[in-house]
Design an enzyme around this catalytic site. Structure first.
Site, PDB file in Angstrom:
ATOM      1  N   CYS A  71      17.659  18.789  59.308  1.00  0.00           N
ATOM      2  CA  CYS A  71      17.425  17.425  59.077  1.00  0.00           C
ATOM      3  C   CYS A  71      16.536  16.916  59.994  1.00  0.00           C
ATOM      4  O   CYS A  71      16.584  16.893  61.374  1.00  0.00           O
ATOM      5  CB  CYS A  71      18.831  16.605  59.078  1.00  0.00           C
ATOM      6  SG  CYS A  71      18.358  14.997  58.589  1.00  0.00           S
TER       7      CYS A  71
ATOM      8  N   GLU B 286      17.645  14.001  47.757  1.00  0.00           N
ATOM      9  CA  GLU B 286      18.325  15.115  48.871  1.00  0.00           C
ATOM     10  C   GLU B 286      19.584  15.660  48.366  1.00  0.00           C
ATOM     11  O   GLU B 286      20.432  14.886  47.949  1.00  0.00           O
ATOM     12  CB  GLU B 286      18.553  14.245  50.129  1.00  0.00           C
ATOM     13  CG  GLU B 286      18.615  15.199  51.406  1.00  0.00           C
ATOM     14  CD  GLU B 286      18.410  14.520  52.639  1.00  0.00           C
ATOM     15  OE1 GLU B 286      19.057  15.017  53.568  1.00  0.00           O
ATOM     16  OE2 GLU B 286      18.304  13.299  52.606  1.00  0.00           O
ATOM     17  N   ARG B 287      19.434  17.075  48.370  1.00  0.00           N
ATOM     18  CA  ARG B 287      20.782  17.508  47.914  1.00  0.00           C
ATOM     19  C   ARG B 287      21.997  17.280  48.697  1.00  0.00           C
ATOM     20  O   ARG B 287      21.873  17.168  50.016  1.00  0.00           O
ATOM     21  CB  ARG B 287      20.424  19.198  47.800  1.00  0.00           C
ATOM     22  CG  ARG B 287      20.297  19.600  49.397  1.00  0.00           C
ATOM     23  CD  ARG B 287      20.354  21.346  49.654  1.00  0.00           C
ATOM     24  NE  ARG B 287      20.010  21.560  51.132  1.00  0.00           N
ATOM     25  CZ  ARG B 287      20.258  22.782  51.420  1.00  0.00           C
ATOM     26  NH1 ARG B 287      20.516  23.928  50.693  1.00  0.00           N
ATOM     27  NH2 ARG B 287      19.954  22.996  52.689  1.00  0.00           N
TER      28      ARG B 287
ATOM     29  N   ASN C 186      16.173  20.326  47.508  1.00  0.00           N
ATOM     30  CA  ASN C 186      15.706  19.119  47.841  1.00  0.00           C
ATOM     31  C   ASN C 186      14.490  18.815  46.956  1.00  0.00           C
ATOM     32  O   ASN C 186      13.414  19.474  46.938  1.00  0.00           O
ATOM     33  CB  ASN C 186      15.223  18.798  49.090  1.00  0.00           C
ATOM     34  CG  ASN C 186      16.588  19.093  50.238  1.00  0.00           C
ATOM     35  OD1 ASN C 186      17.561  18.137  50.205  1.00  0.00           O
ATOM     36  ND2 ASN C 186      16.589  20.008  50.766  1.00  0.00           N
TER      37      ASN C 186
ATOM     38  N   CYS D 172      13.426  11.070  54.178  1.00  0.00           N
ATOM     39  CA  CYS D 172      13.813  12.419  54.382  1.00  0.00           C
ATOM     40  C   CYS D 172      12.737  13.229  55.263  1.00  0.00           C
ATOM     41  O   CYS D 172      11.717  13.552  54.907  1.00  0.00           O
ATOM     42  CB  CYS D 172      13.997  13.210  52.958  1.00  0.00           C
ATOM     43  SG  CYS D 172      14.426  14.968  53.251  1.00  0.00           S
TER      44      CYS D 172
END
Length: 266
Positions: A73, A197-198, A180, A206
């Protein structure tokens, strides 16, 4: 039982961060969902747990709000660097490096990967132009920047029903680890972006999505490095050249800290 936590965000992409380098903190999918709940928990897009590392200054583990653990992330990386002052972070997506520049934080996410089995996809396909379409969205690029992304370029960003098409693409069988979903519009070399976003849904920003989209724009000559990527939560600057790591620069904000009553979440 109580645990200290920090609430932070990068362009509105928000995190609960728990430092478990000295005292272990065990996370289950149910606990991650409970902490992330915006009505009965603290509320966040991702839960971040910091652990000791033998290969970097610390290890970062990431759980999305649906309770699933993911590899990397970008926005969380900037927040962790701001919070802890470290310069190297071990993640399941690889070693991440960064530096607090004062007003902004810059991070390196390593080299992107473009092989179908590196994204990963369920079977061999040309990742430069997937032979797939969902309604008017078609032929995306696929790549990994520590986690998997597809990128679509469109003429009208606002016309794309992300709340509908995002989860459909995320759960397509072609993506064994889910995906994503980034939909972008390029104007005079600048990119406007929305990301599904998954495991978290439609987010204000993101970081890895901005990196993946900037790389896709550079590869297709829609933009030149460095690329300014504007999302609903704000802007990131992404720099990349083939054969080099991707670098991302942007803000990170510490909102508050407190004590989490774990028994209240049961």
């Amino acid at each position: 039982m109580r645990r200290h936590f920090h609430k932070m965000h990068g362009l509105g992409n928000d995190f609960v961060i728990i430092d478990a380098r000295k005292e272990p903190f065990e996370v289950t999918a149910a606990l991650a969902r409970a902490i992330a709940d915006r009505r009965t928990g603290i509320g966040c897009d991702q839960l971040i747990v910091l652990q000791p590392s033998e290969s970097a200054d610390l290890r970062m583990r990431i759980w999305n709000s649906d309770g699933g653990e993911v590899q990397s992330c970008g926005n969380a990386t900037r927040c962790v660097i701001l919070l802890t002052g470290v310069q190297s972070i071990e993640s399941d997506g690889g070693i991440l490096e960064g530096e607090n520049l004062g007003v902004e934080v810059e991070v390196s996410l390593g080299e992107p990967r473009f092989g179908w089995n590196e994204v990963p996809l369920a079977y061999p396909m040309d990742t430069n132009e997937l032979p797939m379409a969902w309604d008017d969205l078609e032929h995306p690029q696929a790549l990994s920047v520590g986690n998997p992304h597809v990128v679509f370029f469109v003429d009208d960003l606002e016309a794309v029903p992300m709340e509908y098409v995002g989860p459909v693409i995320e759960h397509d069988a072609a993506f064994p680890e889910r995906i994503n979903v980034n939909v972008a519009q390029v104007e005079d070399g600048d990119v406007r972006l929305r990301t599904w976003e998954r495991g978290a849904g439609l987010t204000l920003a993101c970081g890895t999505g901005a990196c993946a989209t900037a790389i896709a724009a550079i590869k297709t000559r829609r933009a030149e490095s460095p690329v300014r990527v504007t999302m609903p939560g704000g802007c990131l600057i992404v720099a990349w050249a083939p054969g080099e790591p991707v670098r991302m620069r942007g803000g990170a904000v510490h909102v508050f800290e407190g004590e989490l009553d774990l028994e209240a979440l049961q």
